[in-house]
Enzyme design. Structure first.
Site, short mmCIF file in Angstrom:
data_model
loop_
_atom_site.label_atom_id
_atom_site.label_comp_id
_atom_site.label_asym_id
_atom_site.label_seq_id
_atom_site.Cartn_x
_atom_site.Cartn_y
_atom_site.Cartn_z
N SER A 118 2.13 -5.55 -1.17
CA SER A 118 1.38 -4.50 -0.64
C SER A 118 1.41 -3.12 -1.38
O SER A 118 2.33 -3.03 -2.40
CB SER A 118 2.06 -3.93 0.87
OG SER A 118 2.25 -5.18 1.77
N HIS A 123 -6.22 9.13 -4.41
CA HIS A 123 -6.93 9.58 -5.46
C HIS A 123 -7.58 10.93 -4.96
O HIS A 123 -8.27 10.86 -3.85
CB HIS A 123 -7.92 8.77 -6.36
CG HIS A 123 -7.14 7.38 -6.51
ND1 HIS A 123 -6.45 7.45 -7.62
CD2 HIS A 123 -7.43 6.20 -5.97
CE1 HIS A 123 -6.07 6.20 -7.96
NE2 HIS A 123 -6.58 5.20 -6.98
N CYS A 146 0.68 -7.05 3.96
CA CYS A 146 0.45 -8.36 4.30
C CYS A 146 1.94 -8.28 5.33
O CYS A 146 3.15 -7.88 5.07
CB CYS A 146 0.89 -9.23 3.39
SG CYS A 146 -0.72 -9.45 2.24
#
Length: 269
Positions: A118, A123, A146
């Site tokens: 994971s 950004h 997951c």
């Protein structure tokens, strides 16, 4: 199939479903001079530095119950920052049933669940109109997990961590896992809309539309602020310093910017 605290799907091995949340937020400001624009960008760089973004993502990792393995962060010149957290499986403990319901998650709370392979990333993208007038700050956050818990449970905290005028939210479940009889499960929780994961006090502030492809487990929600105080969009002065005509013009320019981002097209060519 809905998961509850008392009744869970009994799996054959690890839950291999990948659940991905992409959260894009936009903050808009009116900057009529180069000096105002530079001051706004400096403010954004301080408000959303790599250091602060790292703490926001650490809180997200707490909410989704992940161990942080590695952190990569960078501030950029002249503006912007990026942070990536690689997170891994944590010990499995009993979580409250509301963590498996279609409802908003916590702001910050330590709940440990099973995760692996994971990551959490952010950004930022400050930008401005070439003729001055409008400056826009965008942050893109991706949470991919997951395991059992949906990253949508981090949405409440993410929304409250940013000053948001427009939000674009995507959620998708990929892959499959198997139950103990080998039957494939392509999704392991009920979901009808991302809107159900947005707290009521926030949802009432926004106009929202959905574009969902249920059979493909793809969910898309767009949110635009309904009303705003012009003082929150002026940098270095307040609306009482404006003439009535300036007040109307600036308000219309801000509304137009929100509409074009929300609808994804130029309204005025």
């Amino acid at each position: 199939m809905k998961l509850t605290h008392k009744e869970r799907i009994e799996l054959h091995g690890f839950n291999n479903l990948t659940k991905s949340l992409s959260f894009n937020m936009y903050d808009i400001c009116f900057t009529r001079t180069k000096e105002e624009r530079e001051a706004y960008l400096n403010y954004i760089d301080e408000q959303y530095s790599a250091e602060r973004l790292t703490q926001i993502l650490k809180d997200v990792a707490d909410i989704i119950g992940a161990h942080v393995l590695n952190i990569a962060s960078q501030d950029f010149e002249p503006a912007g920052a990026s942070v990536t957290l690689l997170v891994s499986e944590a010990p499995v403990e009993h979580a409250p049933s509301e963590y498996f319901e279609e409802s908003p998650g916590p702001v910050v709370e330590n709940v440990v669940l099973q995760l692996d392979k994971s990551h959490v990333t952010v950004h930022t993208y400050p930008e401005y109109h070439p003729d001055e007038g409008i400056s826009t700050f965008r942050a893109d956050i991706d949470v991919s997990t997951c395991g059992e818990i949906s990253p949508l449970k981090a949405l409440n905290h993410l929304i409250r961590s940013f000053e948001t005028d427009v939000m674009i939210i995507d959620y998708r479940v990929r892959g499959f896992t198997r139950n103990k009889d080998g039957y494939k499960l392509f999704i392991d929780h009920d979901i009808s809309s991302i809107q159900n994961y947005i707290p009521e006090d926030i949802a009432e502030q926004f106009d929202m539309i959905d574009v969902n492809v249920y059979q493909e487990h793809i969910f898309h929600t767009k949110c635009k602020l309904r009303e705003f105080d012009l003082n929150n969009y002026l940098f270095g002065y307040t609306k009482d310093k404006l003439t009535p005509d300036e007040h109307i013009e600036i308000t219309e320019r801000i509304k137009l910017e929100m509409d074009e981002i929300f609808y994804g097209k130029n309204i005025v060519e």
